[in-house]
Design a protein around this motif. Structure first.
Motif, short mmCIF file in Angstrom:
data_model
loop_
_atom_site.label_atom_id
_atom_site.label_comp_id
_atom_site.label_asym_id
_atom_site.label_seq_id
_atom_site.Cartn_x
_atom_site.Cartn_y
_atom_site.Cartn_z
N MET A 224 0.83 -1.21 0.00
CA MET A 224 0.00 0.00 0.00
C MET A 224 0.86 1.27 0.00
O MET A 224 0.56 2.24 -0.69
CB MET A 224 -0.91 0.02 1.23
CG MET A 224 -2.14 -0.86 1.11
SD MET A 224 -3.19 -0.69 2.58
CE MET A 224 -4.75 -1.31 1.93
N LYS A 225 1.92 1.23 0.81
CA LYS A 225 2.78 2.42 0.93
C LYS A 225 3.34 2.85 -0.43
O LYS A 225 3.54 4.03 -0.68
CB LYS A 225 3.93 2.15 1.90
CG LYS A 225 3.51 2.12 3.35
CD LYS A 225 4.70 1.82 4.25
CE LYS A 225 4.27 1.72 5.71
NZ LYS A 225 5.41 1.39 6.58
N HIS A 226 3.60 1.88 -1.31
CA HIS A 226 4.14 2.19 -2.63
C HIS A 226 3.10 2.85 -3.53
O HIS A 226 3.44 3.41 -4.57
CB HIS A 226 4.67 0.92 -3.31
CG HIS A 226 5.92 0.39 -2.69
ND1 HIS A 226 7.01 1.18 -2.41
CD2 HIS A 226 6.25 -0.86 -2.29
CE1 HIS A 226 7.96 0.44 -1.86
NE2 HIS A 226 7.53 -0.80 -1.78
N GLU A 227 1.82 2.79 -3.14
CA GLU A 227 0.75 3.34 -3.97
C GLU A 227 0.12 4.60 -3.36
O GLU A 227 -0.67 5.26 -4.02
CB GLU A 227 -0.34 2.29 -4.18
CG GLU A 227 0.13 1.02 -4.89
CD GLU A 227 0.71 1.30 -6.27
OE1 GLU A 227 0.17 2.17 -6.97
OE2 GLU A 227 1.70 0.65 -6.64
N THR A 326 6.86 10.95 -8.96
CA THR A 326 8.13 11.42 -8.38
C THR A 326 8.14 11.20 -6.88
O THR A 326 9.14 10.76 -6.31
CB THR A 326 8.34 12.91 -8.70
OG1 THR A 326 8.31 13.09 -10.11
CG2 THR A 326 9.69 13.39 -8.15
N SER A 327 7.00 11.49 -6.22
CA SER A 327 6.91 11.34 -4.77
C SER A 327 7.08 9.88 -4.36
O SER A 327 7.86 9.56 -3.45
CB SER A 327 5.55 11.87 -4.29
OG SER A 327 5.37 11.59 -2.93
N ARG A 332 10.53 5.38 -2.44
CA ARG A 332 11.09 4.04 -2.67
C ARG A 332 12.61 4.08 -2.69
O ARG A 332 13.28 3.19 -2.16
CB ARG A 332 10.55 3.48 -3.99
CG ARG A 332 9.06 3.14 -3.92
CD ARG A 332 8.51 2.73 -5.26
NE ARG A 332 9.02 1.45 -5.71
CZ ARG A 332 8.75 0.91 -6.88
NH1 ARG A 332 7.94 1.54 -7.72
NH2 ARG A 332 9.25 -0.25 -7.23
N MET A 333 13.17 5.14 -3.28
CA MET A 333 14.63 5.28 -3.32
C MET A 333 15.19 5.44 -1.91
O MET A 333 16.23 4.89 -1.57
CB MET A 333 15.03 6.50 -4.16
CG MET A 333 14.76 6.37 -5.65
SD MET A 333 15.53 4.90 -6.37
CE MET A 333 14.21 3.71 -6.22
N SER A 334 14.47 6.21 -1.10
CA SER A 334 14.91 6.45 0.27
C SER A 334 14.96 5.15 1.05
O SER A 334 15.92 4.86 1.76
CB SER A 334 13.98 7.46 0.94
OG SER A 334 14.33 7.63 2.28
N ILE A 335 13.88 4.35 0.91
CA ILE A 335 13.83 3.05 1.60
C ILE A 335 14.93 2.13 1.09
O ILE A 335 15.60 1.43 1.85
CB ILE A 335 12.45 2.39 1.39
CG1 ILE A 335 11.36 3.22 2.07
CG2 ILE A 335 12.43 0.96 1.93
CD1 ILE A 335 9.94 2.83 1.68
N LEU A 336 15.14 2.16 -0.21
CA LEU A 336 16.09 1.25 -0.86
C LEU A 336 17.54 1.59 -0.52
O LEU A 336 18.35 0.72 -0.24
CB LEU A 336 15.89 1.29 -2.37
CG LEU A 336 16.62 0.26 -3.22
CD1 LEU A 336 16.19 -1.15 -2.87
CD2 LEU A 336 16.38 0.53 -4.69
N LEU A 337 17.86 2.89 -0.54
CA LEU A 337 19.26 3.32 -0.45
C LEU A 337 19.69 3.75 0.94
O LEU A 337 20.88 3.86 1.21
CB LEU A 337 19.53 4.47 -1.43
CG LEU A 337 19.24 4.16 -2.90
CD1 LEU A 337 19.50 5.38 -3.75
CD2 LEU A 337 20.08 2.98 -3.40
N LYS A 352 22.31 -0.95 -7.24
CA LYS A 352 21.10 -1.36 -6.51
C LYS A 352 19.85 -0.87 -7.22
O LYS A 352 18.84 -1.56 -7.26
CB LYS A 352 21.16 -0.81 -5.09
CG LYS A 352 20.22 -1.54 -4.14
CD LYS A 352 20.67 -1.40 -2.70
CE LYS A 352 19.89 -2.38 -1.82
NZ LYS A 352 20.39 -2.37 -0.44
N LEU A 353 19.92 0.33 -7.78
CA LEU A 353 18.80 0.86 -8.56
C LEU A 353 18.50 -0.03 -9.74
O LEU A 353 17.35 -0.39 -10.00
CB LEU A 353 19.10 2.28 -9.05
CG LEU A 353 19.06 3.41 -8.02
CD1 LEU A 353 19.50 4.71 -8.66
CD2 LEU A 353 17.66 3.56 -7.46
N LYS A 354 19.53 -0.37 -10.49
CA LYS A 354 19.35 -1.22 -11.67
C LYS A 354 18.78 -2.57 -11.29
O LYS A 354 17.91 -3.12 -11.97
CB LYS A 354 20.69 -1.41 -12.39
CG LYS A 354 21.19 -0.16 -13.11
CD LYS A 354 22.54 -0.45 -13.75
CE LYS A 354 23.07 0.78 -14.51
NZ LYS A 354 24.40 0.54 -15.08
#
Length: 365
Positions: A224-227, A326-327, A332-337, A352-354
């Protein structure tokens, strides 16, 4: 025998007289192993009827698929079945075997009446929901028309609700929820489900994304958070901190996930029954509002031959503005990186992005 009523002993003898020698031995074994006479009577009276009348349930179909084409002994089949039964069904099977029930009858019984853990959990959840709805309706009747204070209503809630809800109520009070907020939550939580049977667009989107998978509440919340937009994610975190259960939070956002979605709300207006716009005009307006990724999906669907109605339906559920894309991407980038562990180098971040986002990362970057 006329209208004469037979006692248990006479019924046993009558049943034995109708059985073949093997079944007679099975009956004697059941009595020797501790089955009551009434239990034995019920078993043999129902055995033939059950064989003819009942179909395999979910568990039976699962075992059928697992054993298709295989030749298993009865003991091997029992061992296989034990691996897929829920705790309650497994305990009943062990009891029946201990009491001397014929092994083929045990197999037949559980192919038609056994439950997988998933099925048992679903049924318990449904039963729990029914009980909660019944309690909510009862409380509504007790309160309606009476000029009660919030404290009096709260006292009624505590008296009527189950242990699980009562514990949740106490947690919510301790974590700072107002009395009014708690009352509104428990009074409206289950009754509101019946007011509208129509699924929201957000609910449809989540069902598509879950794709029939048996996800945990934690996994559903992460999905849900991703949406959701940033404000809705913040609201979700706040609700969890205040003591709302994960189940309650999921229910809430299934119904209200699009409340802050400007794109969905604007598109509802132009696609409503009063709209005199053509499908092509609606698609043009949608495209002007969509972000890069949603536009790309729209173009792909046009190229692949989807109808205008199908494209509009998809975009109403999954379309996002550039700001939303963008938001969500940034979050997602923040969580990932920026997760736990040592800081990543620039190269490690790109790799990691790729690895996790592929073309989406490239286009957004």
């Amino acid at each position: 025998m006329g209208d004469k009523t037979l006692d248990a002993e006479q019924m046993i003898e009558l049943i034995k007289s109708e059985l073949d020698p093997t079944s007679q031995m099975q009956l004697d074994e059941m009595l020797r192993c501790g089955c009551s006479k009434d239990e034995v009577i019920q078993h043999f009276m129902n055995r033939e009827r059950n064989k003819k009348g009942q179909k395999r349930n979910e568990f039976g179909r699962k075992i059928y698929e697992l054993t298709k084409g295989k030749k298993l002994t009865k003991k091997e089949l029992i061992c296989l079945m034990k691996n897929y039964l829920d705790e309650e069904s497994l305990a009943k099977m062990e009891e029946m075997l201990k009491k001397g029930y014929p092994i083929e009858d045990v197999i037949d019984f559980f192919l038609k009446n056994g439950k997988t853990p998933e099925q048992a959990l679903r049924e318990k959840t449904i039963q729990k929901e029914k009980q909660k709805k019944g309690t909510a309706k009862k409380i509504h009747k007790m309160i309606e028309g009476n000029n009660l204070s919030n404290e009096e209503i709260l006292a009624i809630l505590k008296l009527q609700m189950g242990d699980e809800d009562r514990q949740q109520l106490e947690v919510m009070l301790k974590k700072g929820c107002s009395t009014q907020e708690i009352i509104e939550h428990f009074m409206n939580r289950d009754v509101s489900d019946e007011e509208s049977n129509e699924k929201t667009l957000f609910e449809k989107k989540m069902e598509e994304l879950m794709d029939g998978k048996d996800l945990s509440d934690e996994q559903i919340l992460d999905l849900m958070k991703h949406e959701l937009d940033n404000d809705s994610v913040a609201q979700m975190e706040q609700m969890l901190q205040k003591g709302y259960t994960r189940e309650d939070v999921i229910k809430y956002f299934m119904k209200h996930g699009d409340d802050r979605n400007d794109f969905v709300n604007e598109m509802k207006k132009i696609t409503g029954g009063d709209s005199d716009l053509s499908k092509e005009q609606i698609l043009d307006i949608m495209k002007s509002k969509l972000g890069v990724m949603s536009q790309r999906k729209m173009e792909d669907m046009i190229r692949e031959g989807y109808s205008a109605d199908e494209i509009i339906k998809h975009l109403m559920t999954h379309g996002k503005t550039q700001e939303q894309e963008t938001s969500i991407f940034t979050r997602r980038m923040s969580i990932l990186l920026e997760g736990p562990g040592k800081p990543l180098t620039d190269k490690e971040k790109v790799d990691k992005l790729k690895e996790n986002l592929g073309k989406e990362a490239a286009s957004m970057l």
